[in-house]
Design a protein around this motif. Structure first.
Motif, PDB file in Angstrom:
ATOM      1  N   HIS A 166       0.807  -1.206   0.000  1.00 41.05           N
ATOM      2  CA  HIS A 166       0.000   0.000   0.000  1.00 41.05           C
ATOM      3  C   HIS A 166       0.849   1.268   0.000  1.00 41.05           C
ATOM      4  O   HIS A 166       0.494   2.252  -0.622  1.00 41.05           O
ATOM      5  N   PHE A 167       1.943   1.259   0.711  1.00 37.00           N
ATOM      6  CA  PHE A 167       2.783   2.447   0.810  1.00 37.00           C
ATOM      7  C   PHE A 167       4.145   2.261   0.138  1.00 37.00           C
ATOM      8  O   PHE A 167       5.039   3.049   0.351  1.00 37.00           O
ATOM      9  N   GLY A 168       4.298   1.263  -0.665  1.00 42.20           N
ATOM     10  CA  GLY A 168       5.578   0.986  -1.323  1.00 42.20           C
ATOM     11  C   GLY A 168       6.009   2.081  -2.265  1.00 42.20           C
ATOM     12  O   GLY A 168       7.189   2.344  -2.424  1.00 42.20           O
ATOM     13  N   GLY A 169       5.065   2.765  -2.890  1.00 40.51           N
ATOM     14  CA  GLY A 169       5.394   3.837  -3.818  1.00 40.51           C
ATOM     15  C   GLY A 169       5.989   5.052  -3.139  1.00 40.51           C
ATOM     16  O   GLY A 169       6.735   5.815  -3.753  1.00 40.51           O
ATOM     17  N   MET A 170       5.681   5.256  -1.881  1.00 41.45           N
ATOM     18  CA  MET A 170       6.231   6.403  -1.160  1.00 41.45           C
ATOM     19  C   MET A 170       7.742   6.293  -0.996  1.00 41.45           C
ATOM     20  O   MET A 170       8.438   7.303  -1.008  1.00 41.45           O
ATOM     21  N   HIS A 171       8.248   5.098  -0.872  1.00 41.73           N
ATOM     22  CA  HIS A 171       9.705   4.935  -0.757  1.00 41.73           C
ATOM     23  C   HIS A 171      10.390   5.417  -2.023  1.00 41.73           C
ATOM     24  O   HIS A 171      11.426   6.075  -1.950  1.00 41.73           O
ATOM     25  N   LEU A 172       9.820   5.123  -3.161  1.00 40.44           N
ATOM     26  CA  LEU A 172      10.381   5.573  -4.431  1.00 40.44           C
ATOM     27  C   LEU A 172      10.335   7.097  -4.520  1.00 40.44           C
ATOM     28  O   LEU A 172      11.312   7.734  -4.945  1.00 40.44           O
ATOM     29  N   ILE A 173       9.260   7.697  -4.108  1.00 36.24           N
ATOM     30  CA  ILE A 173       9.139   9.152  -4.153  1.00 36.24           C
ATOM     31  C   ILE A 173      10.177   9.802  -3.242  1.00 36.24           C
ATOM     32  O   ILE A 173      10.820  10.786  -3.622  1.00 36.24           O
ATOM     33  N   TRP A 174      10.383   9.258  -2.033  1.00 36.28           N
ATOM     34  CA  TRP A 174      11.372   9.828  -1.134  1.00 36.28           C
ATOM     35  C   TRP A 174      12.792   9.685  -1.681  1.00 36.28           C
ATOM     36  O   TRP A 174      13.618  10.587  -1.525  1.00 36.28           O
ATOM     37  N   TRP A 175      13.098   8.568  -2.323  1.00 38.76           N
ATOM     38  CA  TRP A 175      14.418   8.402  -2.940  1.00 38.76           C
ATOM     39  C   TRP A 175      14.620   9.444  -4.042  1.00 38.76           C
ATOM     40  O   TRP A 175      15.700  10.026  -4.169  1.00 38.76           O
ATOM     41  N   ILE A 176      13.596   9.674  -4.836  1.00 40.21           N
ATOM     42  CA  ILE A 176      13.702  10.676  -5.903  1.00 40.21           C
ATOM     43  C   ILE A 176      13.924  12.058  -5.305  1.00 40.21           C
ATOM     44  O   ILE A 176      14.762  12.833  -5.785  1.00 40.21           O
ATOM     45  N   ILE A 177      13.204  12.385  -4.249  1.00 44.29           N
ATOM     46  CA  ILE A 177      13.370  13.681  -3.596  1.00 44.29           C
ATOM     47  C   ILE A 177      14.793  13.840  -3.059  1.00 44.29           C
ATOM     48  O   ILE A 177      15.430  14.880  -3.240  1.00 44.29           O
ATOM     49  N   TRP A 178      15.331  12.802  -2.417  1.00 38.08           N
ATOM     50  CA  TRP A 178      16.695  12.876  -1.884  1.00 38.08           C
ATOM     51  C   TRP A 178      17.733  13.021  -2.998  1.00 38.08           C
ATOM     52  O   TRP A 178      18.692  13.784  -2.854  1.00 38.08           O
ATOM     53  N   VAL A 179      17.562  12.298  -4.087  1.00 40.72           N
ATOM     54  CA  VAL A 179      18.514  12.398  -5.206  1.00 40.72           C
ATOM     55  C   VAL A 179      18.485  13.797  -5.801  1.00 40.72           C
ATOM     56  O   VAL A 179      19.536  14.394  -6.074  1.00 40.72           O
ATOM     57  N   ILE A 180      17.287  14.360  -5.982  1.00 42.80           N
ATOM     58  CA  ILE A 180      17.182  15.715  -6.527  1.00 42.80           C
ATOM     59  C   ILE A 180      17.811  16.721  -5.565  1.00 42.80           C
ATOM     60  O   ILE A 180      18.539  17.623  -5.979  1.00 42.80           O
ATOM     61  N   LEU A 181      17.559  16.579  -4.286  1.00 45.90           N
ATOM     62  CA  LEU A 181      18.121  17.485  -3.289  1.00 45.90           C
ATOM     63  C   LEU A 181      19.655  17.424  -3.280  1.00 45.90           C
ATOM     64  O   LEU A 181      20.331  18.465  -3.280  1.00 45.90           O
ATOM     65  N   LEU A 182      20.208  16.226  -3.296  1.00 48.26           N
ATOM     66  CA  LEU A 182      21.664  16.094  -3.299  1.00 48.26           C
ATOM     67  C   LEU A 182      22.278  16.628  -4.591  1.00 48.26           C
ATOM     68  O   LEU A 182      23.338  17.257  -4.575  1.00 48.26           O
ATOM     69  N   ALA A 183      21.624  16.388  -5.718  1.00 47.22           N
ATOM     70  CA  ALA A 183      22.122  16.919  -6.989  1.00 47.22           C
ATOM     71  C   ALA A 183      22.095  18.444  -6.966  1.00 47.22           C
ATOM     72  O   ALA A 183      23.024  19.100  -7.440  1.00 47.22           O
ATOM     73  N   TRP A 184      21.047  19.008  -6.393  1.00 49.36           N
ATOM     74  CA  TRP A 184      20.941  20.461  -6.310  1.00 49.36           C
ATOM     75  C   TRP A 184      22.051  21.038  -5.436  1.00 49.36           C
ATOM     76  O   TRP A 184      22.651  22.050  -5.747  1.00 49.36           O
ATOM     77  N   ILE A 185      22.365  20.369  -4.351  1.00 50.43           N
ATOM     78  CA  ILE A 185      23.390  20.861  -3.438  1.00 50.43           C
ATOM     79  C   ILE A 185      24.785  20.769  -4.058  1.00 50.43           C
ATOM     80  O   ILE A 185      25.586  21.690  -3.967  1.00 50.43           O
ATOM     81  N   PHE A 186      25.090  19.648  -4.713  1.00 52.41           N
ATOM     82  CA  PHE A 186      26.465  19.414  -5.157  1.00 52.41           C
ATOM     83  C   PHE A 186      26.751  19.806  -6.597  1.00 52.41           C
ATOM     84  O   PHE A 186      27.891  20.085  -6.933  1.00 52.41           O
ATOM     85  N   PHE A 187      25.764  19.815  -7.471  1.00 44.40           N
ATOM     86  CA  PHE A 187      26.053  20.005  -8.887  1.00 44.40           C
ATOM     87  C   PHE A 187      25.592  21.327  -9.470  1.00 44.40           C
ATOM     88  O   PHE A 187      26.009  21.697 -10.546  1.00 44.40           O
ATOM     89  N   ILE A 188      24.743  22.053  -8.790  1.00 45.55           N
ATOM     90  CA  ILE A 188      24.293  23.337  -9.308  1.00 45.55           C
ATOM     91  C   ILE A 188      25.208  24.419  -8.752  1.00 45.55           C
ATOM     92  O   ILE A 188      25.269  24.622  -7.551  1.00 45.55           O
ATOM     93  N   PRO A 189      25.917  25.127  -9.646  1.00 47.13           N
ATOM     94  CA  PRO A 189      26.819  26.164  -9.142  1.00 47.13           C
ATOM     95  C   PRO A 189      26.022  27.343  -8.599  1.00 47.13           C
ATOM     96  O   PRO A 189      25.039  27.762  -9.170  1.00 47.13           O
ATOM     97  N   ALA A 190      26.466  27.847  -7.486  1.00 47.49           N
ATOM     98  CA  ALA A 190      25.806  28.992  -6.880  1.00 47.49           C
ATOM     99  C   ALA A 190      26.855  29.815  -6.152  1.00 47.49           C
ATOM    100  O   ALA A 190      27.888  29.306  -5.726  1.00 47.49           O
ATOM    101  N   ASP A 191      26.575  31.078  -6.022  1.00 48.90           N
ATOM    102  CA  ASP A 191      27.472  31.943  -5.259  1.00 48.90           C
ATOM    103  C   ASP A 191      27.204  31.744  -3.784  1.00 48.90           C
ATOM    104  O   ASP A 191      26.088  31.907  -3.313  1.00 48.90           O
TER     105      ASP A 191
END
Length: 72
Positions: free
Chosen positions: A7-32
């Protein structure tokens, strides 16, 4: 009644996607970063860029370059 019977198995996939996007934003997007030391262009570098862009004529470039070099 099991919590992981599908019933809640899909939420794990959504959280993994959110974490991957967050980490990519922190490490790969250049910012001042505030208070980060940046290398500033010297007046001669700025003059060269303005001449290359065509903002000033060759005469203005040569005269400004002579003035900047006489200060050193």
């Amino acid at each position: 009644m099991h919590l992981y019977d599908g019933h809640f198995g899909g939420m794990h996939l959504i959280w993994w996607i959110i974490w991957v996007i967050l980490l990519a934003w922190i490490f790969f997007i250049p910012a001042d970063i505030p208070y980060q030391k940046t290398i500033k262009d010297s007046p001669l570098d700025i003059l060269k860029k303005r001449y290359a862009k065509g903002e000033i004529s060759k005469e203005d470039y040569e005269e400004s370059k002579r003035i900047l070099n006489s200060d050193n």
